[in-house]
Design an enzyme around this catalytic site. Structure first.
Site, PDB file in Angstrom:
ATOM      1  N   TYR A 198     -98.574 -29.013 -87.760  1.00  0.00           N
ATOM      2  CA  TYR A 198     -97.273 -29.256 -87.145  1.00  0.00           C
ATOM      3  C   TYR A 198     -96.595 -30.435 -87.854  1.00  0.00           C
ATOM      4  CZ  TYR A 198     -98.984 -26.363 -83.252  1.00  0.00           C
ATOM      5  OH  TYR A 198     -99.496 -25.355 -82.477  1.00  0.00           O
ATOM      6  N   HIS A 201    -107.695 -22.967 -85.491  1.00  0.00           N
ATOM      7  CA  HIS A 201    -106.277 -22.604 -85.495  1.00  0.00           C
ATOM      8  C   HIS A 201    -106.043 -21.225 -86.104  1.00  0.00           C
ATOM      9  CE1 HIS A 201    -101.955 -24.394 -86.010  1.00  0.00           C
ATOM     10  NE2 HIS A 201    -102.006 -23.401 -85.146  1.00  0.00           N
TER      11      HIS A 201
END
Length: 302
Positions: free
Chosen positions: A56, A117
């Site tokens: 991110y 992830h």
């Protein structure tokens, strides 16, 4: 703010969690001071679950969260991050390095929940033989407390849940007003196994907020619009009339422990916190939503 126990972990978590993608500027510019203020406001408002990832903002989200928590706030939150990012290897050494770098950016000695992830990126065997053992070593060393996995692919999540080696799962766009396919098999299985469940993108990547993400394919946007037309009975205000019912739909689902809010501003954060008051859709509304799209996935299964 409502709280619940996060599966078998025993952690007490707020049912509304703060998503870290907007904090790193993923969806547009985010002022650093504003981000820190919003994180503090979220904690003061009762949110104690913060979810982020190295990818991110290329680490910017983790760095900003670490800064915001550095002055006595760390122990007030359940901090979740993720291991490895898009385009990286999920091998043992890369996983260890990924988590070590996250610890540095987050300015902490431990991460409460470390998730693999987007598990659909790599073969199942790689995760079982490389990524997961690395996380188990980090857990043994006290650098992480619990292990989770994230992917939008429901059959793949169910396969990992059945391993009994994960404490949590995270998916997105699979339990929302216009696609609630996670409730049919995944949520009952997770409940049976005592798995913590995190629900992301309850607004369908902006679809239910009348602001669809630019990368969504036209056929998806068109199908979503048709489904939203059938939900006019839920609209209370315009132009974002489905935001509140969408949030309540997820927050009131007992099998979901944390619903992530990707608030980009304090105004959005406060509005979302106000919705976390224990009230879901009316029973007749919930039954109608379930009947409308039973078994009908909006996004491709793979």
């Amino acid at each position: 703010m409502e709280y619940t126990t996060f599966g078998r972990t025993g952690l007490s978590v707020s049912k509304l969690g703060l998503g870290g993608a907007p904090l790193g500027g993923v969806f547009g510019p985010a002022d650093e001071r504003g981000v820190e203020k919003m994180i503090h406001e979220a904690i003061d408002g009762g949110i104690n679950f913060i979810d982020t990832a190295p990818s991110y903002g290329r680490g910017e989200s983790e760095r900003r969260i670490g800064q915001a928590l550095s002055e006595g706030r760390r122990r007030q939150v359940v901090l979740a991050s993720k291991a490895v990012g898009p385009g990286e290897s999920f091998d043992y050494a890369t996983t260890i390095r990924s988590v070590e770098e996250s610890l540095e950016r987050l300015r902490t000695d431990w991460i409460d929940l470390l998730q693999i992830h987007d598990a659909e990126q790599v073969p199942y065997e790689t995760i079982v033989n490389e990524t997961l053992p690395a996380l188990e070593k980090l857990r043994a060393d006290g650098k992480i407390r619990f292990i989770g996995i994230s992917t939008r692919i429901l059959p793949l999540l169910m396969r990992y849940v059945r391993l009994d080696r994960f404490d949590s799962i995270q998916f997105y766009t699979r339990y929302m007003l216009i696609d609630h396919t996670a409730k049919d098999e995944l949520l009952p299985l997770a409940a049976e196994k005592g798995i913590g469940v995190i629900n992301g993108s309850v607004l369908g990547l902006g679809l239910l907020a009348d602001t669809p993400a630019s990368f969504l394919r036209p056929n998806i946007v068109e199908e979503a619009a048709q489904r939203m037309e059938q939900l006019q009975f839920l609209r209370k205000t315009a132009p974002y009339g489905l935001v509140e019912p969408a949030m309540r739909f997820s927050l009131s689902q007992q099998a979901i422990h944390v619903t992530l809010t990707g608030a980009a501003t304090s105004e959005v954060l406060r509005a979302n916190m106000a919705i976390c008051d224990g009230r879901g859709l009316a029973p007749e509304e919930l039954s109608r939503v379930y009947a409308l799209f039973q078994g009908k996935s909006l996004f491709p299964a793979e």
